[in-house]
Design an enzyme around this catalytic site. Structure first.
Site, short mmCIF file in Angstrom:
data_model
loop_
_atom_site.label_atom_id
_atom_site.label_comp_id
_atom_site.label_asym_id
_atom_site.label_seq_id
_atom_site.Cartn_x
_atom_site.Cartn_y
_atom_site.Cartn_z
CG ASP A 77 -1.80 -1.26 1.25
OD1 ASP A 77 -2.17 -1.75 0.18
OD2 ASP A 77 -2.06 -1.75 2.36
CE LYS A 126 2.30 -2.62 -4.31
NZ LYS A 126 2.04 -2.20 -2.92
N GLY A 162 -4.64 -4.41 -3.70
CA GLY A 162 -5.63 -3.36 -3.94
C GLY A 162 -4.86 -2.13 -4.36
CG HIS A 163 -2.20 -2.18 -6.96
ND1 HIS A 163 -1.31 -2.73 -7.85
CD2 HIS A 163 -1.90 -2.71 -5.75
CE1 HIS A 163 -0.50 -3.55 -7.19
NE2 HIS A 163 -0.85 -3.56 -5.92
CD GLN A 209 0.48 -9.11 -2.73
OE1 GLN A 209 1.04 -9.76 -3.60
NE2 GLN A 209 -0.75 -8.68 -2.88
#
Ligand code: GDP
Ligand code: IMO
Ligand code: MG
Length: 425
Positions: free
Chosen positions: A12, A15, A39-40, A222
């Site tokens: 987080d 990215k 979750g991007h 990640q």
């Protein structure tokens, strides 16, 4: 120019935002590991997009997006996400590709993820995202996984049946609910049909792209400290989010890579369980959480927050061979009177670690050593030129660079695409 972009902390870091920014000058964006545990977030104007499996380059029409062989792909999650991407107005046909070598996350992997987590004693729980990631990678390495290519086979229904029966034996052993074999076949047949047009040999696609001189962006999910080899094992994910994973997870050799960019949040966060030396439990931690909007993009869980940790950033620089940093969320620190940087870990007998210890029992005996710097106490989110930053913000960034190595390439001062400063790249 082929670029690997990875997370340098516990995930987080931003990215998705940086990938979106760099996609402008790329032709192909490829995810090489992880799954829908990621979750991007990308913010364009007042619109917020969250991507889990689809590369964050998808918001740029005409760019190719690849799910590489190293990813574990949940067909349900992917079909849902593809529908969403189309509803946002982006075309997928001809530019979205899924590796037939990628493994699939099936319903039983999710069931096993939940059952295994429930069976773990207090203190040993990982706090997984519940997306079936660990069991899917275990199946891959154990050589009993299902690959995306299986959906191309005429006996796909038989394959699903066989795997469901095998998985039921495992679920039974854990005292969890078994899955209905026919129901699984009924569920997965339409999924297979929906994904079929995108399935291809992406290794070949990658090499054809490289041969044509196209520019590839490798999107890590990640982060370094969640890496199965280099992270805080066992409180990690089940893949290699570090730069080396870009090769094994996409089918290109190391010589194809020109540079590595590490995304570094200018403080630290972590979701789930496991050690976090600079974690704050006071008002400062609360300020970071609320100003930074630190709630998981996948699970909504509040993220644990703490001061910047130069020990892990330096470790990430080495493990990934980071050339450039994309530093994010400077604006979140705007209100602090002083800011702290952890420069080492002091063990209970006085020894100070400058490198990240491999043994978590050792880490448990350590306290962070802090350096305190003056804050800047003014708004940075509207700044568009590095030279216009407050002196104390520059001092903070310079001190971090001095401690961790690498050069500054990108600086992010807000969630939106426009709040990104290009510096040395
Ligand atoms: P990822 O998993 O590394 O892609 O990061 P996430 O999307 O899970 O979390 C990063 C969060 O920070 C998202 O909500 C972004 O919109 C937001 N963000 C990214 N860069 C910045 C920044 O420079 N400032 C602020 N305030 N928010 C940012
Ligand atoms: P992005 O790509 C932050 C964490 C989980 C848990 C551990 C293992 O958005 O940075 P898993 O479901 O992978 O078996 O969970 O890893 N985790 C993440 N934390 N960002 C992520 O992805 C994460 N993906 C997994 O919270 O502690
Ligand atoms: Mg995220």
């Amino acid at each position: 120019m082929n670029t690997v972009l990875i997370g340098a902390q516990w995930g987080d870091e931003g990215k998705g935002k940086v990938i979106d920014f760099l996609t402008e000058e790329a032709d192909v964006v490829v995810r090489f590991q992880g799954g829908s545990n990621a979750g991007h977030t990308v913010v364009v104007g007042d619109k917020k997009y969250v991507l889990h499996l689809v590369p964050s380059g998808i918001l740029h029409d005409g760019k190719h997006c690849v799910i590489g062989n190293g990813v574990v792909m949940d067909p349900f999650d992917l079909v849902k996400e593809l529908d969403q991407v189309e509803s946002w107005g982006f075309q997928l046909k001809g530019r979205f590709h899924i590796s037939e070598r990628a493994h699939m996350v099936m319903q039983w992997h999710r069931a096993l993820d939940a059952a295994e987590e429930a069976a773990r004693a207090e203190g040993r729980k990982i706090g997984t995202t519940g997306r079936g990631i660990g069991p899917a990678y275990a199946a891959k390495v154990g050589r009993y996984g299902m690959r995306v290519g299986d959906i191309l086979k005429p006996n796909f229904a038989e394959i699903v049946k066989m795997h469901t029966e095998d998985a039921n034996a495992k679920l039974r052993a854990l005292g969890a609910h078994e899955l209905d074999v026919d129901e699984m076949v009924r569920l997965y047949m339409p999924m297979a049909k929906a994904l079929l047009p995108y399935v291809t040999d992406t290794v070949q696609f990658m090499h054809e792209s490289l041969d044509k001189g196209m520019s590839v962006l490798f999107e890590g999910a990640q982060a370094t400290m969640l890496d199965i080899d280099f992270g805080t094992y066992p409180f990690v994910t089940s893949s290699n989010p570090t730069a080396g994973g870009a090769c094994t997870g996409s089918g290109v050799g190391p010589r194809a890579i020109d540079r590595v960019i590490g995304v570094l949040k200018l403080y630290t966060t972590r979701v789930g369980e496991g050690p976090f030396p600079t974690e704050l439990f006071d008002a400062d931690g609360e300020t970071l959480r609320s100003r930074g909007g630190e709630f998981g993009a996948t699970t909504g869980r509040p993220r644990r927050c703490g001061w910047f940790d130069a020990v892990i950033a330096r470790y990430a620089q080495r493990v990934n061979g980071i050339d450039f940093w994309a530093m994010t969320k400077l604006d979140v620190l705007d209100t602090f009177e002083t800011v702290k940087i952890c420069t080492g870990y002091r063990r209970d007998d006085g020894f100070v670690y400058q490198t990240f210890p491999a043994d978590l029992d050792v880490l448990a005996r350590c306290e962070p050593v802090y350096e305190e710097l003056p804050g800047w106490q003014c708004e940075t989110s509207k700044i568009t030129n590095y030279n216009d930053l407050p002196e104390n913000a520059k001092r903070y960034i310079d001190r971090i660079l001095e401690l961790v190595g690498g050069r500054l390439g990108v600086l992010s001062v807000g969630p939106a695409r426009e709040t990104t400063l290009r510096i040395g790249i």
